[in-house]
Design a protein around this motif. Structure first.
Motif, PDB file in Angstrom:
ATOM      1  N   PRO A  99      57.758  34.316  36.511  1.00 47.14           N
ATOM      2  CA  PRO A  99      57.550  35.211  37.657  1.00 47.14           C
ATOM      3  C   PRO A  99      56.068  35.233  38.053  1.00 47.14           C
ATOM      4  N   PHE A 100      55.804  35.239  39.366  1.00 53.01           N
ATOM      5  CA  PHE A 100      54.427  35.214  39.861  1.00 53.01           C
ATOM      6  C   PHE A 100      53.761  36.564  39.599  1.00 53.01           C
ATOM      7  N   ARG A 101      52.417  36.517  39.447  1.00 54.79           N
ATOM      8  CA  ARG A 101      51.622  37.705  39.131  1.00 54.79           C
ATOM      9  C   ARG A 101      50.567  37.924  40.214  1.00 54.79           C
ATOM     10  N   CYS A 102      50.133  39.146  40.320  1.00 55.91           N
ATOM     11  CA  CYS A 102      49.120  39.536  41.306  1.00 55.91           C
ATOM     12  C   CYS A 102      47.731  39.187  40.761  1.00 55.91           C
ATOM     13  N   TYR A 103      46.929  38.486  41.570  1.00 60.53           N
ATOM     14  CA  TYR A 103      45.577  38.169  41.156  1.00 60.53           C
ATOM     15  C   TYR A 103      44.647  39.372  41.258  1.00 60.53           C
ATOM     16  N   ASN A 104      45.128  40.435  41.853  1.00 57.02           N
ATOM     17  CA  ASN A 104      44.321  41.641  41.989  1.00 57.02           C
ATOM     18  C   ASN A 104      44.397  42.505  40.734  1.00 57.02           C
ATOM     19  N   CYS A 105      45.647  42.863  40.370  1.00 60.17           N
ATOM     20  CA  CYS A 105      45.823  43.761  39.214  1.00 60.17           C
ATOM     21  C   CYS A 105      46.446  43.086  38.006  1.00 60.17           C
ATOM     22  N   GLY A 137      55.445  40.646  40.078  1.00 59.53           N
ATOM     23  CA  GLY A 137      56.329  41.196  41.074  1.00 59.53           C
ATOM     24  C   GLY A 137      55.754  41.280  42.467  1.00 59.53           C
ATOM     25  N   HIS A 138      54.438  41.077  42.649  1.00 58.63           N
ATOM     26  CA  HIS A 138      53.852  41.111  43.989  1.00 58.63           C
ATOM     27  C   HIS A 138      52.599  40.256  43.987  1.00 58.63           C
ATOM     28  N   ILE A 139      52.089  39.965  45.157  1.00 62.22           N
ATOM     29  CA  ILE A 139      50.882  39.170  45.292  1.00 62.22           C
ATOM     30  C   ILE A 139      49.711  40.093  45.597  1.00 62.22           C
ATOM     31  N   GLN A 181      40.951  47.491  42.444  1.00 59.99           N
ATOM     32  CA  GLN A 181      40.894  46.044  42.546  1.00 59.99           C
ATOM     33  C   GLN A 181      40.628  45.610  43.974  1.00 59.99           C
ATOM     34  N   GLN A 182      41.142  46.360  44.971  1.00 57.02           N
ATOM     35  CA  GLN A 182      40.888  46.009  46.365  1.00 57.02           C
ATOM     36  C   GLN A 182      39.389  46.108  46.680  1.00 57.02           C
ATOM     37  N   MET A 183      38.724  47.101  46.144  1.00 58.94           N
ATOM     38  CA  MET A 183      37.298  47.244  46.378  1.00 58.94           C
ATOM     39  C   MET A 183      36.531  46.054  45.811  1.00 58.94           C
TER      40      MET A 183
END
Length: 312
Positions: A224-230, A234-236, A245-247
C-alpha cells in the motif's frame, strides 16, 4: 496299521472297504481267532446308510441255521471271504467295464497335478478294456489344454501309453516349478525380467496467455502507498491533513531550487505539464499559518450521543 474307514454302502468305495478289511485281518490274525469274530468286526464298520441296513439284516441271519451251514461249516480256507462276496453283491459295481468306460470318457484333469491325474486314469483304463491306441486318445482328451499344447509341441512324441504318462508328468512338474520360482522372485522384489522404462506421453508446451495491450499493468508485489508528508498509508502527500508536515513542505518549496521543487512536486503526487514544466502553484507565505489551518480544518460535527433522547 489303520482301521478301515466307516462304510455307508456307496458303490464307489465298496471295493476299497473290502480290501481294507481284508488287509487289516491279514496283518493281525492273532486278534481274530474265530470266523464269527471276523464277521462281527467287519459288520461293526457298516454304520450308516444302506450299509447299516445290510448289517441289521445280516445279524438276524447269523441267528439262523443257514448261517452255521454256510459260514461255520464251510470248506473255504477263510469263510469271511463269503461275507465279502455278499457285501460286493449288495453294493459293488455289477458291470465294472461299463462304469470304467463312462469314467474314462468323461475324466478331466482340472486342478489335479499330472501325477494325480495319471493314477486316476490308470484305474479307469484298467477296467475299460480299451486298447493302447484308444487309451492314448482318451488320455490326451482328459488333459488340460495348455498342458496338451506343450505335449504336442514335442518333436518325438511317445508311441506307448506309459511314454505319454512319463512325458506328461515331466512337463507338468517343470511348469509347476517355474511358477513356484516366479512367485519366489516376485516376493523378493525381482520379476526375473528387465522392466521397460515407462514412456512419458508428449504434451504440447503451454502457450502464455495473451494480455490486453490497453489493460493497466499492476504490480502485485507492491504494498500500500504511503504519504510522503506524514508517512501514514492510505493517502498521498497532496491530500494529507497534517498541518505540521504541510508547513515543512511549504518552507521547502519556498526556499528550494527549481530542481528541488520539481522533485518535491513529484513526491507529492503532482503531474508535469505538456510543455515539460511543473504545474503552477501559488506560494503561500510562511507567516500565514492561520489561513492554512483554517483550510485544513474539517467542518465541526454536532455532538449526537447514542441511545434514546427524550423530546426528539
Amino acid at each position: 496299521m489303520a482301521s478301515p474307514p466307516l462304510y455307508d454302502g456307496s458303490m464307489a468305495s465298496c471295493e476299497a472297504f473290502i480290501n481294507a478289511c481284508r488287509l487289516y485281518i491279514s496283518m493281525k490274525p492273532h486278534e481274530f481267532p474265530t470266523v464269527q469274530i471276523k464277521i462281527t468286526w467287519v459288520l461293526g464298520f457298516m454304520q450308516s446308510g444302506m450299509a447299516q441296513l445290510f448289517r441289521d439284516h445280516f445279524m438276524v441271519y447269523m441267528n439262523g441255521p443257514e448261517f452255521r451251514t454256510q459260514y461255520l461249516e464251510s470248506t473255504e480256507v477263510d469263510p469271511v471271504e463269503l461275507l465279502y462276496q455278499d457285501i460286493y453283491k449288495a453294493f459293488g459295481d455289477p458291470n465294472k467295464q461299463v462304469t470304467a468306460i463312462q469314467e474314462i470318457t468323461t475324466l478331466k484333469q482340472g486342478l489335479k497335478s499330472a501325477e494325480e491325474h495319471v493314477q486316476v486314469f490308470k484305474q479307469s483304463y484298467m477296467w475299460s478294456g480299451y486298447g493302447e491306441t484308444a487309451g492314448i486318445h482318451e488320455f490326451k482328451q482328459s488333459l488340460n489344454t495348455p498342458l496338451l499344447d506343450k505335449l504336442m509341441a514335442v518333436l518325438n512324441l511317445p508311441v506307448t501309453l506309459e511314454g505319454w504318462y512319463e512325458l506328461t508328468i515331466r512337463l507338468d512338474c517343470q511348469w509347476r516349478q517355474a511358477v513356484a520360482e516366479r512367485k519366489t522372485f516376485a516376493a523378493r522384489g525381482g520379476s526375473g525380467t528387465r522392466e521397460q522404462p515407462q514412456q512419458t506421453q508428449w504434451r504440447p508446451l503451454a502457450q502464455p496467455a495473451q494480455c490486453d495491450p490497453n489493460a493497466m499493468q499492476v504490480d502485485q508485489n507492491c504494498g500500500p502507498f504511503r504519504c510522503y508528508n506524514c508517512g501514514q498509508p492510505g493517502h498521498i502527500a497532496r491530500a494529507c491533513l497534517n498541518l505540521r508536515q504541510q508547513m515543512r513542505l511549504m518552507s521547502a518549496w519556498n526556499n528550494g531550487t527549481e530542481e528541488e521543487r520539481t522533485e518535491l512536486w513529484r513526491m507529492m503526487g503532482g503531474g508535469v505539464q505538456a510543455g515539460g514544466g511543473i504545474a503552477c502553484i501559488k506560494e503561500v507565505p510562511a507567516a500565514a499559518p492561520a489561513t492554512i489551518a483554517a483550510v485544513a480544518q474539517t467542518p465541526a460535527v454536532p455532538y449526537n450521543p447514542l441511545g434514546f433522547q427524550f423530546g426528539q
